[in-house]
Enzyme design. Structure first.
Site, PDB file in Angstrom:
ATOM      1  N   ALA A  21       3.479   1.908  -1.538  1.00  0.00           N
ATOM      2  CA  ALA A  21       4.003   2.210  -2.876  1.00  0.00           C
ATOM      3  C   ALA A  21       2.910   2.518  -3.885  1.00  0.00           C
ATOM      4  CB  ALA A  21       4.841   1.037  -3.376  1.00  0.00           C
ATOM      5  N   LYS A  64      -7.453   7.340  -0.106  1.00  0.00           N
ATOM      6  CA  LYS A  64      -7.288   6.000  -0.657  1.00  0.00           C
ATOM      7  C   LYS A  64      -8.004   5.877  -1.993  1.00  0.00           C
ATOM      8  CE  LYS A  64      -7.797   1.090   0.421  1.00  0.00           C
ATOM      9  NZ  LYS A  64      -6.393   0.811   0.023  1.00  0.00           N
ATOM     10  N   LYS A  98     -11.673  -2.109 -11.778  1.00  0.00           N
ATOM     11  CA  LYS A  98     -11.213  -0.897 -11.103  1.00  0.00           C
ATOM     12  C   LYS A  98      -9.691  -0.922 -10.932  1.00  0.00           C
ATOM     13  CE  LYS A  98     -13.877  -0.646  -7.395  1.00  0.00           C
ATOM     14  NZ  LYS A  98     -14.614  -0.037  -6.251  1.00  0.00           N
ATOM     15  N   GLU A 143       0.813  -1.221   0.000  1.00  0.00           N
ATOM     16  CA  GLU A 143       0.000   0.000   0.000  1.00  0.00           C
ATOM     17  C   GLU A 143       0.842   1.264   0.000  1.00  0.00           C
ATOM     18  OE1 GLU A 143      -3.726   1.566  -0.465  1.00  0.00           O
ATOM     19  OE2 GLU A 143      -3.336  -0.576  -0.133  1.00  0.00           O
TER      20      GLU A 143
END
Length: 594
Positions: free
Chosen positions: A293, A375, A360, A291
Site C-alpha cells: 500500500a 522502492k 525520511k 509495503e
C-alpha cells in the site's frame, strides 16, 4: 562565565557575525600551546559544535598575537567558506610558516599540527588570511577602511576535490574573479548581493543575490512508560499535538489522526475514547498498512482527507501505525500546504527503532516507461514535530513481525555495538517468544535496554547527517541488495527479513576478504536464526546482485559505498565490490543451513 572572568587577562574575545550566532570566546586550551574557540554557553546547536576548532596563537613566552575582531558573512556550509584576499592554504607547512613569521623563535608541537589538520581547508585558509592581514598591520575591524575588512567568497576550486591544474580553460577568456558578497541592510544575515566584472569579458560579468537560510531542526523522540500512551489519565498524546483551540465553526477542540487499518482494528476504540475523555473530537483517516500500500495513491488519499478536514497550516496531526503508514503520513505532511506538523506514534518493533527516529519519508513508485517498481523512489526529508514510543504495542504483533523488527536491530549491532549483539545473542529468542513481554529467562529491563540502545545508535548516526550529505553511512548495512529483493513481484519477504538476508551476504563479503573469521560468521548466523530471521532466498541471484550494485552507485552518487563489517560492532564503507566477489559470497552462502 566565572571561569572566563578568572582568565580575563589571558582571554582574547572574538565576535564572528554569521559564523556563530553570538559571541565566541577564545580561551587557553591544553596549557599554553593553543586556544580553544568555543560558543559562549550551552545549549550548543549543531552549527556551533561544527564551528568549534583549535587555533594555535600563543608562543613560548605566553604572549598572544595582537587581538582582533574578524567579521565574517554567513555561507550555507563551512565547506564553502574561503577568505579573500588569500590563496587556498591546505598544507600543514602553511601554518608553520605563518607561525614562524608571526612568532619568531617559536615552534608548534605535533599535537597542535594534528588538530590543525582536522580543520577544513577553507576554514584554515580563512584563519591564516586573517592572521596575515593582522600581521601586516591592517586593521580588519576598521569600518572606515572597507578594503581591509575580510569578506567571504565562494570559489569553484574550494568546492572541488581536484587541484584544478588539469582543468581546460578557454584561452580567449580572462579568469573571472570570485564574487564578493555584500549583506543587505534589511537582511544582513541572509541576503547578499554580488557582482563579477569578468575582467573585461562582458559575457562573464554578472550581478546577483545570494539567499542563505539555515533550517532549524529539533524534535523529541520520547520513550514513554509501556501502556501509558492511550491511558485517558495521561495527557501526553494530546499535549504532543499542541495547545487546544476550536475553529470558527466548531464548538469543541478537534484532532486528526491517520491510522494503520490493522492498528485501528486493535486500538481504534481506545484511541477514540482517549480523546473523548479529554473533550476532543477526533477525526480518523484509516489507511491500509504494509509495503503493497506504500504508493503515491495512499498519499493522495490522506491528502484528500486532510483537505476535507480543513487542517490548519500550523495544526499538527497524528500518524499512528507501522513504518509504511509513517512513511505515507510523513510525505503527505511535507506536501500538504507545503508542510504541516505531524507527530509519529510507531506501533511495531521495526518502526520503533527505524522509521520513527529519522526524517525520511517516502513511497514506492512504478515508472510507466519502464514498468519498473522502485522502492522509496519518491520521498522527502521532513522532520516530525515529535515521536512518542510506547513499547506495549509490540505485544499485539505476531512472532514474524517481531523477528522482522530484529532485522534492523541486529544490523545496528553488527555495524556499531558488540554489546547490543551480545544482548540479542543471549535474550533475542526469548523476547521473540514473549513478544517483548516478561520471560523467566530474561532479566528485568533487558527488552527496554535493547530498544534504548537501538534508538540511540540510530540517532547518533542519523542526527549529524539528517539530509544525508555524507553518503558513507554504516546504517545502510543490509540496504544494498535488499532494495531490489523486496521489489521482486509476489515475493513473500518483509523489510527486516530482506535487510537480514542482505546483511548475511555482506557478512560473507567481509569473510572472503579476510576481515572476519569463519567462527564470527557462524556466530552471527546462529544469532540470526535464533531471532527467526531468514538468511537466504532463491530470489537472491547473481543478476539481482549485479543490478543492485548498479542501483547502489546511482543512489549513492557515483560510488557503491557498501558497508561491510571488520568485526562485530565495527564497519567500513567500500566501493570496490566486484560481481565475481559477490558470486563467491553466494557460493559460500550455500554452505550454511537456511
Amino acid at each position: 562565565s566565572a571561569h572566563l572572568d578568572r582568565l580575563r587577562h589571558r582571554v582574547r574575545w572574538t565576535k564572528i557575525f554569521g559564523f556563530l550566532p553570538a559571541e565566541a570566546y577564545l580561551v587557553p586550551h591544553r596549557g599554553s600551546q593553543s586556544i580553544l574557540l568555543a560558543p559562549p554557553s550551552p545549549p550548543f546547536s549543531q552549527d556551533n559544535r561544527r564551528a568549534s576548532f583549535l587555533l594555535p596563537v600563543e608562543n613560548q613566552s605566553r604572549s598572544f598575537v595582537r587581538p582582533q575582531v574578524v567579521t565574517m558573512t554567513p555561507a550555507s556550509t563551512l565547506s564553502e567558506l574561503t577568505m579573500t584576499p588569500a590563496s587556498t592554504l591546505s598544507e600543514l607547512k602553511d601554518l608553520s610558516e605563518l607561525h614562524s613569521t608571526l612568532l619568531p623563535g617559536s615552534s608548534l608541537p605535533s599535537s597542535v599540527m594534528d588538530i590543525w589538520s582536522t580543520i577544513p581547508a577553507s576554514v584554515r585558509s580563512a584563519l591564516v588570511a586573517a592572521e596575515s592581514l593582522s600581521a601586516a598591520g591592517k586593521d580588519t575591524t576598521d569600518p572606515a577602511c572597507p578594503s581591509a575588512a575580510p569578506s567571504f567568497s565562494v570559489s569553484d576550486a574550494s568546492l572541488s576535490s581536484d587541484s584544478g591544474d588539469d582543468e581546460k580553460k578557454e584561452p580567449d577568456l580572462p579568469p573571472v574573479a570570485a564574487p564578493v558578497l555584500t549583506p543587505l541592510p534589511r537582511a544582513p544575515r541572509n541576503v547578499f548581493t554580488f557582482a563579477t566584472s569578468g575582467n573585461g569579458n562582458l559575457l562573464a560579468s554578472s550581478k546577483g543575490w545570494r539567499n542563505v537560510f539555515t533550517l532549524p531542526i529539533s524534535y523529541d523522540v520520547t520513550l514513554v512508560p509501556p501502556g501509558s500512551l492511550l491511558d485517558p489519565a495521561s495527557p501526553r498524546l494530546l499535549d504532543a499535538t499542541g495547545p487546544l483551540r476550536t475553529t470558527t465553526d466548531a464548538t469543541r477542540p478537534r484532532r486528526f489522526a491517520a491510522v494503520d487499518d490493522a492498528v485501528y482494528a486493535l486500538y481504534g476504540e481506545r484511541l477514540v475514547a482517549y480523546f473523548a475523555a479529554r473533550g476532543v473530537d477526533l477525526t480518523v483517516c484509516v489507511l491500509q498498512g504494509g509495503e503493497d500500500a506504500k504508493r503515491p495513491a495512499a498519499v493522495d488519499a490522506l491528502t484528500d482527507a486532510l483537505c476535507a478536514y480543513g487542517l490548519l497550516r500550523r495544526e499538527p496531526f497524528l500518524a499512528i501505525g507501522g513504518g509504511c503508514l509513517l512513511d505515507i503520513a510523513g510525505l503527505a505532511a511535507c506536501t500538504y500546504r507545503r508542510g504541516v506538523p505531524f507527530v509519529r506514534v510507531p506501533t511495531t518493533l521495526l518502526a520503533l527503532v527505524d522509521a520513527s527516529v529519522g526524517v525520511k519519508n517516502g513511497v514506492d513508485y512504478c515508472c510507466t516507461p519502464t514498468q519498473t517498481d522502485y522502492k522509496n523512489r519518491v520521498g522527502s526529508f521532513y522532520a516530525p514535530a515529535g515521536c512518542l514510543l510506547d513499547a506495549s504495542f509490540i505485544a499485539t504483533q505476531d512472532a514474524r513481525n517481531i523477528s522482522n523488527g530484529f532485522g534492523e536491530i541486529i544490523k545496528l549491532a553488527l555495524v556499531r555495538s558488540d554489546a547490543l549483539f551480545a544482548l540479542l545473542e543471549v535474550h533475542g529468542a526469548s523476547l521473540v517468544a514473549s513478544r517483548f513481554g516478561r520471560h523467566r529467562k530474561v532479566p528485568e529491563g533487558v527488552s527496554t535496554r535493547i530498544i534504548e540502545l537501538s534508538i540511540q545508535i540510530m540517532l547518533e548516526e542519523l542526527g549529524p547527517n539528517l539530509w544525508e550529505k555524507e553518503l558513507d553511512r554504516c546504517v545502510d548495512y543490509g540496504h544494498t541488495f535488499s532494495k531490489l529483493l523486496e521489489m521482486v513481484p509476489h515475493i513473500d519477504l518483509m523489510h527486516g527479513e530482506a535487510v537480514n538476508i542482505d546483511g548475511f551476504l555482506s557478512l560473507l563479503l567481509s569473510y572472503n576478504r579476510g576481515w572476519i573469521t569463519r567462527a564470527t560468521v557462524a556466530r552471527v548466523h546462529a544469532c540470526m536464526h535464533a531471532l527467526g530471521l531468514p538468511t537466504h532466498t532463491p530470489h537472491l541471484t547473481p543478476e539481482l546482485c549485479r543490478q543492485s550494485l548498479v542501483d547502489a552507485v546511482e543512489h549513492r552518487n557515483g560510488a557503491q559505498r557498501l558497508p561491510l563489517i571488520t568485526a562485530i560492532g565495527r564497519s567500513v564503507c567500500v566501493s570496490d565490490v566486484t560481481e565475481e566477489e559477490v558470486a563467491r559470497a553466494l557460493e559460500v552462502m550455500e554452505e550454511f543451513a537456511h
